[in-house]
Design an enzyme around this catalytic site. Sequence first.
Site, mmCIF file in Angstrom:
data_model
loop_
_atom_site.group_PDB
_atom_site.id
_atom_site.type_symbol
_atom_site.label_atom_id
_atom_site.label_comp_id
_atom_site.label_asym_id
_atom_site.label_seq_id
_atom_site.Cartn_x
_atom_site.Cartn_y
_atom_site.Cartn_z
ATOM 1 N N GLU A 49 63.905 34.886 36.997
ATOM 2 C CA GLU A 49 64.076 34.190 35.519
ATOM 3 C C GLU A 49 62.748 33.390 35.606
ATOM 4 O O GLU A 49 62.288 32.959 34.468
ATOM 5 C CB GLU A 49 65.042 33.188 35.641
ATOM 6 N N PHE A 111 82.291 28.184 38.711
ATOM 7 C CA PHE A 111 81.293 29.155 39.360
ATOM 8 C C PHE A 111 80.057 29.099 38.342
ATOM 9 O O PHE A 111 80.270 29.310 37.059
ATOM 10 C CB PHE A 111 82.054 30.646 39.421
ATOM 11 N N GLN A 112 78.785 29.057 38.847
ATOM 12 C CA GLN A 112 77.747 29.228 38.167
ATOM 13 C C GLN A 112 77.357 28.160 37.055
ATOM 14 O O GLN A 112 76.820 28.496 36.082
ATOM 15 C CB GLN A 112 77.188 30.661 37.829
ATOM 16 N N LYS A 161 80.065 30.590 27.259
ATOM 17 C CA LYS A 161 80.368 32.011 27.190
ATOM 18 C C LYS A 161 81.373 32.260 25.800
ATOM 19 O O LYS A 161 81.155 33.178 25.191
ATOM 20 C CB LYS A 161 80.941 32.498 28.315
ATOM 21 N N MET A 468 42.108 25.899 47.299
ATOM 22 C CA MET A 468 41.785 24.525 46.900
ATOM 23 C C MET A 468 42.319 23.605 47.775
ATOM 24 O O MET A 468 41.760 22.436 47.884
ATOM 25 C CB MET A 468 42.423 24.278 45.562
#
Lengths: 553, 170
Positions: A49, A111-112, A161, A468
């Site tokens: 993502e 959940f999630q 949802k 760097m």
Amino acid sequence: MKLSGAEIIVKSLQEEGVEAIFGYPGGAVLQIYDALYDSSLKHYLVRHEQGAAHAADGYARATGKPGVCIATSGPGATNLVTGIATAYMDSVPIIAFTGQVACDLLGKDSFQEADITGITLPITKHNYLVKDVKDLARTIKEAFHIATTGRPGPVLIDIPKDVSIKKTKFDYPAAVHLRGYKPTVEGNKGQINNAARLIGEAKRPVIYAGGGVVTSGASEELFRLAELTLSPVTTTLLGIGSFPETHPLSLGMLGMHGTKAANYAVSECDLLIAVGARFDDRVTGKIDEFAPHAKIIHIDVDPAEIGKNVRVDVPIVGDVKRVLAELNNKLQQHLPTDWQDRIARLKQENPLCYEENGSLKPQFIIEQIYEVTKGEATIVTEVGQNQMWAAQYYKFTKPRTFISSGGLGTMGYGLPAAIGAKVGRPDSVVIDIAGDGSIQMNIQELATAVHYNIPVIVAILNNNYLGMVRQWQEIFYDRRYSYTEITGPDFVKLAAAYGAVGIRVTKPEEVKPALKKAIKARRPVLIDFVVEREENVFPMVPPGGAIHKMLGG
Amino acid sequence: MRHILAVLVENNPGVLTRVAGLFSRRGYNIDSLTVGRTENPQISRMTIVVEGDDLVLEQVTKQLHKLIDVIKINDITSEEYVDRELVLIKVGADPSVRGEIMQIVDIFRARIVDIGRRTLIIECTGDEGKINAVIESLKPFGIKELVRTGKVAMLRGHKFTSINESREDD
């Protein structure tokens, strides 16, 4: 006819003229993905993502249009966070859609479930949790408006949802009504007059141009201002491309790894015209010694930037393009003075330079990329030495051709952003200038590039160091290279494994042929440039130091 | 210097978090913050007391304005205004000292709102100085519990902090 929330999202995106979406499906966005399945919107499936957020960001920076990304709830949403923060720091308009658990499961550690509006509160321009499908179309309309106007920035919309499933009448609003959000576009006339007067009196003016010039599409107005006033122009990292670096008045970049000419000119100037820039610490160094002899005019669309870091003599809040156009109307053509001679001498006496010793130098590679692409490519960078060399040694002449994570300094930004840029500008050669450290942070997006045949070129300046950080350890920590030596895979084999083209370059004379081959390939190409290991980025202003006191170069 | 900001915000969920989060992440000090609905149910009003010099206040105000839900901000400190706090004090009050406490309550024009076997609850409104004074006066009797609201404030006379009557503009 009633539409589901998911269908409303698709329709609204079409209303907004969105063509590309970068995303990753999951449980909470199943309904939205079902609506995407037979829509005209082109969805690019990334491999992480974070890649979706950076790709949307790269798309936005390359095109000037808002970028759109989508992720599922919980881990999908939290994986967007670095990309959203990157866009926020650099004022890039992206719209992030996240799925969320259904309303009746909110707040129950379901959940999630992750409180993504809470998490992104400080890194979005605004965000929404839509709990009623009736609010969805209006919210999307507002989100696009907020993301793209005033000082642009990311907006996140969290959609439970059940909201994506529930149906309502679709009516996309024509206008937005936000009584708390009315960006100032027109500059104050009195202050513009004051600015014109200061410019008229100045003997040694310098223009300091930032990302705001690119964002507002004000390059022409900036060019006119410079030519009218014969002011040299230095840009920030994000301002690169807003003024042609091939022009005699161009000083290049200023700040920590800026050119000596730019840093000296700013230190000597008696008027600093800051345009769409925010006096970042990487630009100013020790703030008390920054432009110590100068009066300051500060033009910015965000009032909160004015007076934040430095005291300003003439503040002008407004859209940079409009303010500059109005200001230019009040100015007379200036005649050359000693100042332009001084600038020419500063540039001539302090060119960017590196030691040519026959080995493969990263700076040389950037110069070759410039020559081969004739300065016409879109250059995306990772973060670190590769980024600074790209900024220093490629001569940018057009806005939106240099794409880099400036404010947040996000390693792993380059490849997914390059993919987004290429999707937005398929006609342009897009090259991600990378380090072997940064590229490994989002290397999985090579699969995305191969899958959709998005022919980006990744030029890895491979020194087997986190260069760097190693440079700082060399200079400030007595060469104690603590965990900065990094091994990578065989990048040529890795490219082949992903189905991309892999090329290894170890000698200076191989650079140009490899680049030409890469451009011709019209497939994703990864070039592993095995460069001198302990090359440093110079000049360099030590952190907290005054910008006219530079090391090296 | 302490400043009193009257801030009109959209009555949206999360607006308090947005404002409070802004203060904490930018390192501004809130002395007190009160919030409640206004005459318009879609709009809430916050009274924020914040410590800082003029530069800090300028930044606080500008950063607050960047929040989409913030509609209007007035720094009313330099104007004529009325400010009030409310305090509830549960004080130890054996029958032997109740008379004395009631005298103090009268002096401050406070009220007794609950009587327990050994305690009284006293309600008092006033500006910050008066509230501090009443607390000091009651301390000797043993303060068992204390809650105060923080400041609410309003401009005097014909000036307004409202979106309809924008006589006092920000």
